[in-house]
Design an enzyme around this catalytic site. Structure first.
Site, PDB file in Angstrom:
ATOM      1  N   LYS A  15       0.821  -1.210   0.000  1.00 39.25           N
ATOM      2  CA  LYS A  15       0.000   0.000   0.000  1.00 39.25           C
ATOM      3  C   LYS A  15       0.856   1.261   0.000  1.00 39.25           C
ATOM      4  CE  LYS A  15      -2.020  -1.300   3.727  1.00 39.25           C
ATOM      5  NZ  LYS A  15      -1.210  -2.517   3.865  1.00 39.25           N
ATOM      6  N   ASP A  84      -1.700   8.060   3.175  1.00 40.32           N
ATOM      7  CA  ASP A  84      -1.276   6.722   3.568  1.00 40.32           C
ATOM      8  C   ASP A  84      -1.801   6.465   4.975  1.00 40.32           C
ATOM      9  OD1 ASP A  84       0.027   4.276   3.067  1.00 40.32           O
ATOM     10  OD2 ASP A  84       1.791   4.907   4.184  1.00 40.32           O
ATOM     11  N   GLU A  85      -1.990   5.211   5.324  1.00 40.88           N
ATOM     12  CA  GLU A  85      -2.514   4.803   6.633  1.00 40.88           C
ATOM     13  C   GLU A  85      -3.846   5.491   6.920  1.00 40.88           C
ATOM     14  OE1 GLU A  85      -1.208   2.310   7.997  1.00 40.88           O
ATOM     15  OE2 GLU A  85       0.839   2.272   7.261  1.00 40.88           O
ATOM     16  N   ALA A  86      -4.698   5.564   5.893  1.00 38.30           N
ATOM     17  CA  ALA A  86      -5.975   6.279   5.982  1.00 38.30           C
ATOM     18  C   ALA A  86      -6.902   5.703   7.048  1.00 38.30           C
ATOM     19  CB  ALA A  86      -6.667   6.276   4.625  1.00 38.30           C
ATOM     20  N   GLN A  87      -6.691   4.457   7.441  1.00 42.68           N
ATOM     21  CA  GLN A  87      -7.543   3.856   8.468  1.00 42.68           C
ATOM     22  C   GLN A  87      -7.475   4.619   9.779  1.00 42.68           C
ATOM     23  OE1 GLN A  87      -4.763   2.316   7.333  1.00 42.68           O
ATOM     24  NE2 GLN A  87      -3.514   1.726   9.092  1.00 42.68           N
ATOM     25  N   CYS A 144       0.110 -20.071   2.906  1.00 41.73           N
ATOM     26  CA  CYS A 144      -0.497 -21.279   2.330  1.00 41.73           C
ATOM     27  C   CYS A 144      -0.823 -21.097   0.848  1.00 41.73           C
ATOM     28  CB  CYS A 144      -1.762 -21.665   3.090  1.00 41.73           C
ATOM     29  SG  CYS A 144      -3.174 -20.599   2.753  1.00 41.73           S
ATOM     30  N   CYS A 179      -4.609 -15.724   5.392  1.00 35.47           N
ATOM     31  CA  CYS A 179      -5.991 -15.992   4.990  1.00 35.47           C
ATOM     32  C   CYS A 179      -6.783 -16.252   6.270  1.00 35.47           C
ATOM     33  CB  CYS A 179      -6.072 -17.173   4.027  1.00 35.47           C
ATOM     34  SG  CYS A 179      -5.747 -18.781   4.788  1.00 35.47           S
TER      35      CYS A 179
END
Length: 189
Positions: A15, A84-87, A144, A179
């Site tokens: 990202k 960046d790091e928009a969260q 995996c 996952c």
């Protein structure tokens, strides 16, 4: 017409690298980029956006109390805004980014995580999911081979952590992209 973009992915999905490459591409065309990040992200330095592959740029830092609209007015016109790091932006700051798209006709590209280590939305990410014109998943893989969607927080022994605060800054020593199936299986006693 300008749009609000949210480009999200698990940890290690490039990202930050893509945000910095996008900045380069706009600047190569002679456009002015306003590169910003929330003050919460201090991992590589308060004003630094750094990718794992070594790309690095200085960014303007926005605190949770600050108005992005006011900072934009102080900064002057830009052709594009890249975050960046928009969260880590507050929902009201995401609303302000939306306003800049609508009122100033400026594209805003937000890069960040969708969910935390317990698979819960970050407040800023949830607001972006609600408001963005374009949602793009930046994919990465689990060990995996499946698509990684979980930002698994790990301890010093590599055990999955399932308690703690939503925000804990760290890199490969603190998080592994996995996952969902592997994440659940690694939690079993």
């Amino acid at each position: 017409m300008a749009k609000l973009y949210f480009k999200y992915g698990a940890m290690g999905s490039s990202k930050s690298a893509q945000a910095l490459i996008t900045k380069f591409n706009y600047e190569e065309l002679g456009m002015k980029v306003w590169l910003i990040k929330p003050s919460t992200d201090t991992r590589d330095g308060a004003e630094i956006i750094k990718s794992r592959i070594g790309l690095c740029e200085k960014a303007d830092v926005i605190t949770p109390e600050e108005s992005i609209l006011e900072r934009y007015k102080e900064k002057g016109k830009a052709d594009v805004i890249i975050t960046d790091e928009a969260q880590f932006f507050t929902p009201s700051q995401i609303d302000e980014l939306r306003s800049l798209v609508d009122e100033e006709d400026i594209p805003v590209l937000c890069f960040g995580l969708r969910t935390d280590f317990l698979t819960h939305f970050f407040p800023g990410s949830l607001r972006l999911m609600e408001l963005a014109d374009s949602l793009t998943e930046i994919k990465t893989v689990c060990s995996c081979g499946r698509k990684a969607t979980v930002n698994a927080r790990i301890d010093e022994n590599g055990n999955i952590i399932t308690q703690g605060s939503q925000v804990f800054l760290g890199g490969n020593d603190s998080y592994i992209a996995m996952c969902h199936k592997c994440w659940k299986e690694r939690q079993k006693p």
